[in-house]
Design a protein around this motif. Structure first.
Motif, PDB file in Angstrom:
ATOM      1  N   HIS A 451       0.836  -1.202   0.000  1.00 30.82           N
ATOM      2  CA  HIS A 451       0.000   0.000   0.000  1.00 30.82           C
ATOM      3  C   HIS A 451       0.871   1.252   0.000  1.00 30.82           C
ATOM      4  N   PRO A 452       0.704   2.124  -1.003  1.00 32.74           N
ATOM      5  CA  PRO A 452       1.516   3.354  -1.066  1.00 32.74           C
ATOM      6  C   PRO A 452       1.147   4.310   0.076  1.00 32.74           C
ATOM      7  N   GLY A 453       2.146   5.038   0.541  1.00 31.43           N
ATOM      8  CA  GLY A 453       1.907   6.053   1.558  1.00 31.43           C
ATOM      9  C   GLY A 453       1.672   5.529   2.957  1.00 31.43           C
ATOM     10  N   GLU A 454       1.780   4.212   3.152  1.00 35.87           N
ATOM     11  CA  GLU A 454       1.543   3.636   4.475  1.00 35.87           C
ATOM     12  C   GLU A 454       2.861   3.288   5.157  1.00 35.87           C
ATOM     13  N   GLY A 455       2.828   3.334   6.492  1.00 34.21           N
ATOM     14  CA  GLY A 455       3.993   2.986   7.276  1.00 34.21           C
ATOM     15  C   GLY A 455       3.841   1.631   7.926  1.00 34.21           C
ATOM     16  N   HIS A 456       4.179   1.556   9.208  1.00 33.59           N
ATOM     17  CA  HIS A 456       4.119   0.290   9.941  1.00 33.59           C
ATOM     18  C   HIS A 456       2.724   0.154  10.552  1.00 33.59           C
ATOM     19  N   GLY A 457       1.794  -0.293   9.719  1.00 34.36           N
ATOM     20  CA  GLY A 457       0.377  -0.309  10.077  1.00 34.36           C
ATOM     21  C   GLY A 457      -0.376   0.585   9.114  1.00 34.36           C
ATOM     22  N   PHE A 458      -1.610   0.210   8.787  1.00 34.97           N
ATOM     23  CA  PHE A 458      -2.382   0.932   7.779  1.00 34.97           C
ATOM     24  C   PHE A 458      -3.354   1.891   8.449  1.00 34.97           C
ATOM     25  N   ARG A 459      -3.308   3.148   8.039  1.00 28.81           N
ATOM     26  CA  ARG A 459      -4.122   4.185   8.657  1.00 28.81           C
ATOM     27  C   ARG A 459      -5.226   4.713   7.756  1.00 28.81           C
ATOM     28  N   LEU A 460      -5.082   4.568   6.449  1.00 28.67           N
ATOM     29  CA  LEU A 460      -6.118   5.036   5.529  1.00 28.67           C
ATOM     30  C   LEU A 460      -7.253   4.014   5.489  1.00 28.67           C
ATOM     31  N   VAL A 461      -8.483   4.499   5.601  1.00 29.28           N
ATOM     32  CA  VAL A 461      -9.641   3.614   5.677  1.00 29.28           C
ATOM     33  C   VAL A 461      -9.739   2.724   4.445  1.00 29.28           C
ATOM     34  N   ASP A 462      -9.474   3.276   3.266  1.00 33.91           N
ATOM     35  CA  ASP A 462      -9.566   2.469   2.044  1.00 33.91           C
ATOM     36  C   ASP A 462      -8.606   1.288   2.090  1.00 33.91           C
ATOM     37  N   HIS A 463      -7.415   1.510   2.624  1.00 30.80           N
ATOM     38  CA  HIS A 463      -6.447   0.426   2.719  1.00 30.80           C
ATOM     39  C   HIS A 463      -6.849  -0.591   3.787  1.00 30.80           C
ATOM     40  N   GLN A 464      -7.423  -0.133   4.871  1.00 30.77           N
ATOM     41  CA  GLN A 464      -7.902  -1.045   5.904  1.00 30.77           C
ATOM     42  C   GLN A 464      -9.016  -1.940   5.367  1.00 30.77           C
ATOM     43  N   LEU A 465      -9.956  -1.332   4.644  1.00 34.25           N
ATOM     44  CA  LEU A 465     -11.055  -2.113   4.075  1.00 34.25           C
ATOM     45  C   LEU A 465     -10.540  -3.094   3.023  1.00 34.25           C
ATOM     46  N   ASP A 466      -9.551  -2.659   2.254  1.00 36.50           N
ATOM     47  CA  ASP A 466      -8.959  -3.551   1.256  1.00 36.50           C
ATOM     48  C   ASP A 466      -8.292  -4.741   1.934  1.00 36.50           C
ATOM     49  N   GLU A 467      -7.652  -4.514   3.080  1.00 30.61           N
ATOM     50  CA  GLU A 467      -7.003  -5.606   3.810  1.00 30.61           C
ATOM     51  C   GLU A 467      -8.042  -6.641   4.246  1.00 30.61           C
ATOM     52  N   TYR A 468      -9.167  -6.178   4.780  1.00 31.42           N
ATOM     53  CA  TYR A 468     -10.235  -7.106   5.171  1.00 31.42           C
ATOM     54  C   TYR A 468     -10.737  -7.900   3.966  1.00 31.42           C
ATOM     55  N   ALA A 469     -11.006  -7.192   2.863  1.00 35.52           N
ATOM     56  CA  ALA A 469     -11.590  -7.856   1.691  1.00 35.52           C
ATOM     57  C   ALA A 469     -10.624  -8.872   1.088  1.00 35.52           C
ATOM     58  N   ARG A 470      -9.358  -8.489   0.939  1.00 37.20           N
ATOM     59  CA  ARG A 470      -8.375  -9.404   0.372  1.00 37.20           C
ATOM     60  C   ARG A 470      -8.177 -10.628   1.267  1.00 37.20           C
ATOM     61  N   THR A 471      -8.112 -10.378   2.580  1.00 33.01           N
ATOM     62  CA  THR A 471      -7.898 -11.484   3.513  1.00 33.01           C
ATOM     63  C   THR A 471      -9.074 -12.445   3.487  1.00 33.01           C
ATOM     64  N   ASP A 472     -10.282 -11.892   3.480  1.00 29.11           N
ATOM     65  CA  ASP A 472     -11.469 -12.735   3.450  1.00 29.11           C
ATOM     66  C   ASP A 472     -11.498 -13.601   2.192  1.00 29.11           C
ATOM     67  N   ALA A 473     -11.221 -12.988   1.035  1.00 27.16           N
ATOM     68  CA  ALA A 473     -11.233 -13.735  -0.221  1.00 27.16           C
ATOM     69  C   ALA A 473     -10.134 -14.795  -0.245  1.00 27.16           C
ATOM     70  N   PHE A 474      -8.962 -14.440   0.285  1.00 24.63           N
ATOM     71  CA  PHE A 474      -7.832 -15.381   0.328  1.00 24.63           C
ATOM     72  C   PHE A 474      -8.152 -16.595   1.190  1.00 24.63           C
ATOM     73  N   LEU A 475      -8.700 -16.354   2.372  1.00 28.74           N
ATOM     74  CA  LEU A 475      -9.010 -17.481   3.274  1.00 28.74           C
ATOM     75  C   LEU A 475     -10.149 -18.350   2.726  1.00 28.74           C
ATOM     76  N   ARG A 476     -11.090 -17.738   2.024  1.00 26.76           N
ATOM     77  CA  ARG A 476     -12.163 -18.527   1.417  1.00 26.76           C
ATOM     78  C   ARG A 476     -11.604 -19.485   0.354  1.00 26.76           C
ATOM     79  N   ARG A 477     -10.574 -19.045  -0.326  1.00 25.67           N
ATOM     80  CA  ARG A 477      -9.988 -19.892  -1.383  1.00 25.67           C
ATOM     81  C   ARG A 477      -9.190 -21.054  -0.798  1.00 25.67           C
ATOM     82  N   HIS A 478      -8.567 -20.834   0.351  1.00 21.86           N
ATOM     83  CA  HIS A 478      -7.564 -21.817   0.797  1.00 21.86           C
ATOM     84  C   HIS A 478      -7.933 -22.610   2.047  1.00 21.86           C
ATOM     85  N   VAL A 479      -8.951 -22.165   2.776  1.00 23.16           N
ATOM     86  CA  VAL A 479      -9.346 -22.877   3.991  1.00 23.16           C
ATOM     87  C   VAL A 479     -10.693 -23.538   3.752  1.00 23.16           C
ATOM     88  N   SER A 480     -10.759 -24.840   3.881  1.00 23.41           N
ATOM     89  CA  SER A 480     -11.967 -25.582   3.509  1.00 23.41           C
ATOM     90  C   SER A 480     -13.066 -25.388   4.557  1.00 23.41           C
TER      91      SER A 480
END
Length: 480
Positions: A451-480
């Motif tokens: 994520h551009p413009g981010e440091g050690h931890g994500f502070r922009l709401v759009d990036h936080q929401l993207d982290e949730y969405a990506r993680t959810d989709a990733f775990l759905r693909r790989h965890v039965s």
């Protein structure tokens, strides 16, 4: 009196507001100076100081200087000290761990000697885990009881201790009959609260909420208290953890989530992230591997020289305990962690392939030698105590290499999602880009999101929401 931010908290200055005159109080021998406090006589100040390679929870001292320069001295307890302040009568009060636990001390004796922590690690300035009333007869202090919090008041004359309230409290302040604090809990969003504590105040006074942090209301059914878990490791030691059961019984999926630090702990506080995954049907277990705080000095110091080894062993022990207890199977288990927690996740993936189905890490430590050279000043020497100083011996250099994920990336075969901030000042983003490249070269399955413009931890709401969405989709693909 101030600790200068311009030089990364390494100097203490006295500024006279009337004429603007400034004079440096410290003698320059300390690498770090935190939390300056004016003496009751207003003739000088005290502050916390320490030198690298120690971190403040390893060893620290209290320094003292008068504004006229006549006195400049200090004292160093057996191990660590923090929050140096004063009682109205001039006696010193602080937190020390001479007896193995971070307890409040008055001069050279503990206020209450007990096997619980009265403060957390000194990761920054301004921790206030105790407060003194105006006439100096009572001290309010916090307790950390294996991650759960409690607020107490000790009466100095009688030694009686009253338990005032449950919950994790911090930033205590006492004015008149009112004790104020930040309070939070597993089912309580962070709030500013006050307690009326007159001379005859009840043991459990009514709590008044002054302000609540989160702007949106929370369904309390999504917020749950965890259960304490103790796991015996193969070497016979006890590892502590907390388990948050999935909402509505769950579906037999387990998320093992590692805190950062590694000298830290996730106390039982308001954690919307855990609520999110519980609502999605996941059990969440939060291990306190050895090296974590909240369980005494010996437990915390056990990781010295063994980071990347002992924390990995303890995490694997918790996972195997969970599987043996029937919480989930490996194919329905995921590992997650950020920063130092991400480093431990990566070590666990390489040490025990197949123990989990997928893993997610955020800004993980990937190269220990590089971290020792390029991290910000506060943590640049941290690796010295946790593993060893680069170049100090062939054995240390070998350990730094063998425990660095970028050098065992080819052994990581578990599907992995990696997040990092492009401008991270603590763990350089190159740790994750090199890690991902080497996992792919080794035939592994890895996704990297920077994520551009981010440091050690994500502070922009759009990036936080993207982290949730990506993680959810990733775990759905790989965890039965």
């Amino acid at each position: 009196v101030c600790s200068s931010d311009l030089v990364d908290q390494s100097e203490v200055w006295h500024l006279t507001l009337a004429d603007g005159a400034a004079r440096r109080l410290d003698d320059g021998t300390a690498d770090f100076c935190f939390d300056p406090q004016t003496m009751p006589c207003s003739r000088g100040a005290v502050w916390l100081a320490w030198n690298v390679p120690d971190m403040p929870w390893d060893r620290a001292r209290v320094m003292r200087a008068t504004f006229d320069g006549a006195v400049a001295d200090g004292f160093a307890p057996v191990h660590s000290v923090q929050q140096p302040r004063f009682l109205p009568d001039g006696r010193g009060i602080c937190v020390r761990d001479d007896h193995g636990w971070n307890n409040v001390w008055i001069d050279d004796a503990p206020l209450v000697a007990e096997p619980v922590e009265h403060a957390g690690p000194t990761w920054g300035l301004g921790q206030r885990s105790f407060a003194v009333d105006a006439d100096g007869t009572r001290v309010a202090f916090t307790r950390n009881e294996r991650g759960f919090g409690r607020l107490c008041v000790a009466h100095l004359a009688s030694g009686r201790v009253d338990e005032i309230a449950r919950g994790v409290h911090g930033q205590l302040g006492w004015a008149g009959d009112t004790l104020a604090a930040l309070r939070t809990g597993a089912r309580t969003p962070t709030e500013v609260v006050t307690y009326h504590l007159g001379p005859e105040a009840p043991t459990a006074p009514a709590r008044r909420t002054v302000a609540v942090g989160p702007r949106a209301p929370w369904d309390r059914d999504l917020l749950a208290e965890p259960e304490l878990v103790e796991v015996t490791t193969p070497d016979g030691e006890t590892v502590h953890a907390r388990r948050y059961r999935a909402d509505h019984g769950g579906s037999g999926r387990l998320l093992c989530w590692l805190h950062g630090g590694p000298t830290d702990q996730w106390q039982v506080t308001f954690m919307p992230r855990i609520a999110h995954w519980r609502a999605a049907g996941w059990d969440v277990v939060v291990p306190d591997h050895r090296g974590s705080t909240g369980h005494g000095r010996d437990y915390q110091q056990a990781l010295r020289g063994r980071w990347g080894e002992l924390d990995v062993h303890d995490t694997l022990a918790v996972l195997r305990h969970a599987h043996a207890a029937g919480w989930a199977t490996p194919s329905r288990t995921a590992l997650m962690g950020g920063s130092a927690g991400g480093f431990t996740v990566l070590g666990a993936l390489a040490a025990a392939p197949g123990l989990v189905a997928a893993a997610v890490v955020a800004y993980p430590v990937g190269d220990l030698a590089d971290l020792a050279e390029k991290s910000h000043r506060f943590e640049r020497h941290y690796t010295t105590s946790l593993v060893g100083r680069p170049g100090s011996s062939p054995e240390v250099d070998r350990a730094l290499h063998e425990r660095s994920p970028v050098w065992f990336a080819h052994r990581i075969t578990t599907p992995l999602l990696v997040f990092h901030g492009a401008d991270d000042p603590v763990v350089p983003v190159a740790h994750s880009t090199v890690l991902a490249e080497r996992i792919r070269t080794g035939g592994g399955d890895v996704e990297l999101c920077v994520h551009p413009g981010e440091g050690h931890g994500f502070r922009l709401v759009d990036h936080q929401l993207d982290e949730y969405a990506r993680t959810d989709a990733f775990l759905r693909r790989h965890v039965s």
